[in-house]
Design an enzyme around this catalytic site. Structure first.
Site, PDB file in Angstrom:
ATOM      1  N   THR A  10       7.384 -30.671   9.891  1.00 34.97           N
ATOM      2  CA  THR A  10       7.768 -30.040   8.629  1.00 34.97           C
ATOM      3  C   THR A  10       8.211 -31.024   7.550  1.00 34.97           C
ATOM      4  O   THR A  10       8.935 -30.616   6.741  1.00 34.97           O
ATOM      5  CB  THR A  10       8.836 -28.937   8.933  1.00 34.97           C
ATOM      6  N   ASP A  12       8.025 -34.658   5.493  1.00 36.42           N
ATOM      7  CA  ASP A  12       7.316 -35.488   4.057  1.00 36.42           C
ATOM      8  C   ASP A  12       6.063 -35.778   4.668  1.00 36.42           C
ATOM      9  O   ASP A  12       5.003 -35.630   4.069  1.00 36.42           O
ATOM     10  CB  ASP A  12       8.167 -36.377   3.530  1.00 36.42           C
ATOM     11  N   ARG A  40      12.101 -27.947  13.438  1.00 38.06           N
ATOM     12  CA  ARG A  40      13.226 -27.312  13.796  1.00 38.06           C
ATOM     13  C   ARG A  40      13.503 -25.863  12.858  1.00 38.06           C
ATOM     14  O   ARG A  40      14.112 -25.236  13.219  1.00 38.06           O
ATOM     15  CB  ARG A  40      14.459 -28.444  13.341  1.00 38.06           C
ATOM     16  N   ASP A  82      14.339 -27.472  19.014  1.00 37.78           N
ATOM     17  CA  ASP A  82      15.067 -28.499  18.913  1.00 37.78           C
ATOM     18  C   ASP A  82      15.016 -29.819  19.674  1.00 37.78           C
ATOM     19  O   ASP A  82      15.203 -29.851  20.933  1.00 37.78           O
ATOM     20  CB  ASP A  82      16.735 -28.197  18.786  1.00 37.78           C
ATOM     21  N   LYS A 137       5.809 -45.820  12.082  1.00 38.97           N
ATOM     22  CA  LYS A 137       6.822 -46.955  11.847  1.00 38.97           C
ATOM     23  C   LYS A 137       8.086 -46.304  11.080  1.00 38.97           C
ATOM     24  O   LYS A 137       7.887 -45.212  10.593  1.00 38.97           O
ATOM     25  CB  LYS A 137       6.291 -48.136  11.085  1.00 38.97           C
ATOM     26  N   GLU A 205       5.167 -50.401  -6.853  1.00 40.08           N
ATOM     27  CA  GLU A 205       5.161 -49.090  -6.812  1.00 40.08           C
ATOM     28  C   GLU A 205       5.747 -48.446  -8.054  1.00 40.08           C
ATOM     29  O   GLU A 205       6.870 -49.151  -8.594  1.00 40.08           O
ATOM     30  CB  GLU A 205       5.847 -48.308  -5.650  1.00 40.08           C
ATOM     31  N   HIS A 229       3.337 -53.625   7.023  1.00 38.83           N
ATOM     32  CA  HIS A 229       1.871 -53.340   6.094  1.00 38.83           C
ATOM     33  C   HIS A 229       1.540 -54.935   5.475  1.00 38.83           C
ATOM     34  O   HIS A 229       0.476 -55.268   5.529  1.00 38.83           O
ATOM     35  CB  HIS A 229       2.141 -52.489   4.961  1.00 38.83           C
ATOM     36  N   LYS A 307       9.859 -51.038  -5.755  1.00 42.16           N
ATOM     37  CA  LYS A 307       9.930 -49.681  -6.138  1.00 42.16           C
ATOM     38  C   LYS A 307      10.364 -49.685  -7.654  1.00 42.16           C
ATOM     39  O   LYS A 307      11.127 -50.574  -8.043  1.00 42.16           O
ATOM     40  CB  LYS A 307      10.837 -48.884  -5.530  1.00 42.16           C
TER      41      LYS A 307
HETATM   42  N1  LIG Z   1       7.213 -40.136   4.520  1.00 51.06           N
HETATM   43  C1  LIG Z   1       6.160 -40.945   4.357  1.00 51.06           C
HETATM   44  O1  LIG Z   1       5.269 -41.213   3.417  1.00 51.06           O
HETATM   45  C2  LIG Z   1       6.461 -41.972   5.739  1.00 51.06           C
HETATM   46  C3  LIG Z   1       5.082 -43.084   5.483  1.00 51.06           C
HETATM   47  C4  LIG Z   1       5.239 -43.720   6.651  1.00 51.06           C
HETATM   48  C5  LIG Z   1       6.037 -43.859   7.955  1.00 51.06           C
HETATM   49  N2  LIG Z   1       6.941 -42.538   7.764  1.00 51.06           N
HETATM   50  C6  LIG Z   1       7.992 -42.497   8.670  1.00 51.06           C
HETATM   51  O2  LIG Z   1       7.799 -41.286   9.674  1.00 51.06           O
HETATM   52  C7  LIG Z   1       8.831 -40.671  10.017  1.00 51.06           C
HETATM   53  C8  LIG Z   1       9.041 -39.236   9.565  1.00 51.06           C
HETATM   54  O3  LIG Z   1       9.229 -39.436   8.070  1.00 51.06           O
HETATM   55  P1  LIG Z   1       9.248 -38.254   7.119  1.00 51.06           P
HETATM   56  O4  LIG Z   1       9.354 -38.805   5.829  1.00 51.06           O
HETATM   57  O5  LIG Z   1       8.406 -37.045   7.359  1.00 51.06           O
HETATM   58  O6  LIG Z   1      10.852 -37.598   7.782  1.00 51.06           O
HETATM   59  P2  LIG Z   1      11.391 -36.449   6.989  1.00 51.06           P
HETATM   60  O7  LIG Z   1      10.919 -35.497   5.766  1.00 51.06           O
HETATM   61  O8  LIG Z   1      12.995 -36.439   6.909  1.00 51.06           O
HETATM   62  O9  LIG Z   1      11.117 -35.223   8.195  1.00 51.06           O
HETATM   63  C9  LIG Z   1      11.751 -35.269   9.434  1.00 51.06           C
HETATM   64  C10 LIG Z   1      11.068 -34.355  10.544  1.00 51.06           C
HETATM   65  O10 LIG Z   1      11.866 -34.339  11.508  1.00 51.06           O
HETATM   66  C11 LIG Z   1      12.298 -33.189  12.227  1.00 51.06           C
HETATM   67  N3  LIG Z   1      13.285 -32.892  12.838  1.00 51.06           N
HETATM   68  C12 LIG Z   1      14.495 -33.637  12.590  1.00 51.06           C
HETATM   69  N4  LIG Z   1      15.532 -33.326  13.462  1.00 51.06           N
HETATM   70  C13 LIG Z   1      14.947 -32.798  14.181  1.00 51.06           C
HETATM   71  C14 LIG Z   1      15.292 -31.924  15.494  1.00 51.06           C
HETATM   72  N5  LIG Z   1      16.687 -32.122  15.934  1.00 51.06           N
HETATM   73  N6  LIG Z   1      14.493 -31.139  16.239  1.00 51.06           N
HETATM   74  C15 LIG Z   1      13.276 -31.099  15.663  1.00 51.06           C
HETATM   75  N7  LIG Z   1      12.621 -31.679  14.609  1.00 51.06           N
HETATM   76  C16 LIG Z   1      13.652 -32.372  13.931  1.00 51.06           C
HETATM   77  C17 LIG Z   1      12.253 -32.278  10.937  1.00 51.06           C
HETATM   78  O11 LIG Z   1      12.329 -31.008  11.109  1.00 51.06           O
HETATM   79  P3  LIG Z   1      12.943 -29.740  10.013  1.00 51.06           P
HETATM   80  O12 LIG Z   1      12.495 -30.156   8.909  1.00 51.06           O
HETATM   81  O13 LIG Z   1      12.245 -28.658  10.765  1.00 51.06           O
HETATM   82  O14 LIG Z   1      14.372 -29.864  10.321  1.00 51.06           O
HETATM   83  C18 LIG Z   1      11.115 -32.908  10.095  1.00 51.06           C
HETATM   84  O15 LIG Z   1      10.097 -32.044  10.362  1.00 51.06           O
HETATM   85  C19 LIG Z   1       9.756 -41.716   9.930  1.00 51.06           C
HETATM   86  O16 LIG Z   1      10.317 -42.544  10.573  1.00 51.06           O
HETATM   87  C20 LIG Z   1       9.312 -42.362   8.485  1.00 51.06           C
HETATM   88  O17 LIG Z   1       9.838 -43.697   8.207  1.00 51.06           O
HETATM   89  C21 LIG Z   1       7.176 -41.730   6.648  1.00 51.06           C
END
Ligand SMILES: NC(=O)c1ccc[n+]([C@@H]2O[C@H](COP(=O)([O-])OP(=O)(O)OC[C@H]3O[C@@H](n4cnc5c(N)ncnc54)[C@H](OP(=O)(O)O)[C@@H]3O)[C@@H](O)[C@H]2O)c1
Length: 438
Positions: A10, A12, A40, A82, A137, A205, A229, A307
């Site tokens: 769920t 980003d 979650r 969870d 990462k 960016e 990267h 950025k």
């Molecule tokens: N976003 C990017 O473009 C990007 C690019 C490269 C790497 N990353 C890396 O990928 C990872 C995820 O990034 P993101 O941007 O997707 O983060 P995010 O939007 O904050 O998403 C976090 C995810 O973790 C879940 N979560 C948090 N606490 C939880 C729990 N107790 N039980 C179950 N699920 C839980 C959330 O679920 P709920 O929403 O359902 O609470 C959500 O699906 C990070 O380490 C980030 O550095 C991200």
């Protein structure tokens, strides 16, 4: 059939990158898989599918097709859990048994703070060692944490079941660097300090940190971009040609030194959500590096990334030496958003006997529609590789650890405040106007 179990489904990353990539893979009918989307949030599978549809429509590389999406969504089950609750893994184990799932890929699209608990939880699943794990990462909150996480993973999985993802390795033009370097006599024989004066790598960016303040505060530009990267690009640009690419890249990392560095923070960063009002986190980093090893000792490698700058672009410029004051030959590799190669060289000016004219060859790969359709996005390519059990496009843990140590050990200067552009850079950045860019 392979099951991709997406922790953080769920979030980003899943919304903007992973699910559109999976949709594209499904549309191309090249790979067969089902998805267990773990989050979650209190969703039903139907709610989840409705939510991700918007993301897929917006971010898909291929045209969105209602019928294909319907079939794709039949492959998805949303599972609420969870991750911090031990019992939830016992229940999840039962669910996997009921579904009769055999071959699973666990994708940890999660912040590293959850990695320890998730790995402990995975241990509780039956026959876990047979499955594969993909980790995003940052691979830990610090070098020490990365080591601990890796140790825990290795207690369960063999090395070839672990995939450390750096999506830059899936980018078409990052892969192309090897072909440009090694498959052209023109460059192969001249790729050294005798012929190259400097290397510049820019990853710029326009966006700020968007909604990712909590993550970015801990990371900053150095950990978010440079240590993974950009160091991948540096090492691919300078590694020796040998069978084991990871060893060649690691060898460069062992000889890489940061000589100078400036840091910046964009105006307004401190007012972003989840950012401390007196944050000193850098949103811009500029470095001058050297590889203390032949044939590179005399070649400065300039890196800049940040950025909220005035444009979005990732590119590399190789500046060749000038021996008699004639203009330098330049080779530019354009990584994003335009993909292509630009070469600037000298000819005699027509009619004039001794006057030099600088001309260019400008190849725009992404301007051709056929290339845009046939080139998978980075995550698409990487997910396919995991399904095929191939490690070619993934970082080795040693590379990750060495890069992380390198960044951790640098003394960081105070960041200055900038608005759209940087006033006092470490070098004159070469800007090449392109006629073919779209
Ligand atoms: N976003 C990017 O473009 C990007 C690019 C490269 C790497 N990353 C890396 O990928 C990872 C995820 O990034 P993101 O941007 O997707 O983060 P995010 O939007 O904050 O998403 C976090 C995810 O973790 C879940 N979560 C948090 N606490 C939880 C729990 N107790 N039980 C179950 N699920 C839980 C959330 O679920 P709920 O929403 O359902 O609470 C959500 O699906 C990070 O380490 C980030 O550095 C991200």
């Amino acid at each position: 059939m392979t099951t991709i179990t997406l922790f953080g489904s769920t979030g980003d990353l899943s919304y903007r990158k992973l699910l559109p990539a999976l949709y594209n893979m499904y549309s191309n009918s090249q790979t067969d898989f089902q998805i267990i989307a773990i989050g979650r949030k209190d969703y039903t599978t139907k709610d989840y599918i409705q939510t991700i549809q918007t993301g897929i429509q917006e971010y898909t590389r291929l045209a969105f097709d209602e019928e294909i999406f319907k079939k794709f969504s039949k492959r998805i089950i949303y599972y609420q859990m969870d991750l911090t609750n031990k019992n939830s893994y016992v229940q999840f184990n039962e669910f996997i048994k009921q579904q009769n799932i055999q071959d699973q890929i666990f994708y940890l699209a999660l912040s590293p703070q959850f990695f320890h608990q998730v790995i402990e939880g995975l241990k509780m699943l039956d026959h876990i060692e047979k499955n594969r794990v993909v980790i995003e990462k940052p691979f830990g909150e610090s070098t020490e944490d990365m080591n601990l996480i890796n140790q825990k993973l290795k207690e369960i999985f063999e090395d070839d079941h672990l995939y450390y993802i750096d999506h830059y390795l899936g980018k078409e033009m990052v892969q192309n660097i090897k072909t440009i370097r090694f498959k052209n006599a023109l460059f192969k024989s001249n790729w050294n300090q005798d012929m190259i004066e400097s290397i510049q790598i820019s990853a710029l960016e326009k966006d700020g940190i968007l909604n990712r303040g909590a993550y970015y505060e801990k990371s900053g530009a150095l950990k978010d971009m440079v240590q993974n990267h950009i160091f991948q690009i540096v090492t691919i640009l300078t590694m020796e040609e040998q069978k084991n690419q990871h060893e060649a890249q690691l060898d460069i990392l062992h000889h890489l030194h940061v000589e100078k560095m400036i840091l910046g923070q964009y105006k307004g960063y401190k007012q972003e959500k989840n950012v401390s009002p007196d944050s000193t986190t850098e949103t811009y980093a500029e470095l001058e590096c050297r590889i203390q090893k032949k044939p590179w000792e005399n070649v400065p490698i300039f890196i800049r990334t940040g950025k909220k700058l005035n444009r979005r672009e990732i590119y590399v410029v190789i500046k060749f030496r000038s021996f008699d004051g004639s203009p330098n030959n330049l080779l530019e590799i354009k990584i994003q958003p335009t993909e292509g190669v630009y070469l600037q060289f000298n000819i005699k000016k027509p009619q004039e006997k001794n006057e030099i004219q600088t001309v260019k060859m400008d190849f725009c790969q992404s301007c051709l529609e056929v290339n845009r359709i046939n080139t998978p996005q980075a995550y698409e390519r990487l997910l396919k590789e995991v399904i095929r059990n191939s490690h070619e496009y993934f970082s080795s843990f040693e590379e990750i650890l060495t890069s992380s140590r390198l960044i951790e050990e640098i003394e960081k200067p105070e960041p200055f405040i900038y608005e759209n552009q940087i006033e006092n850079s470490l070098t004159d950045w070469i800007e090449i106007p392109h006629t073919l860019d779209k």
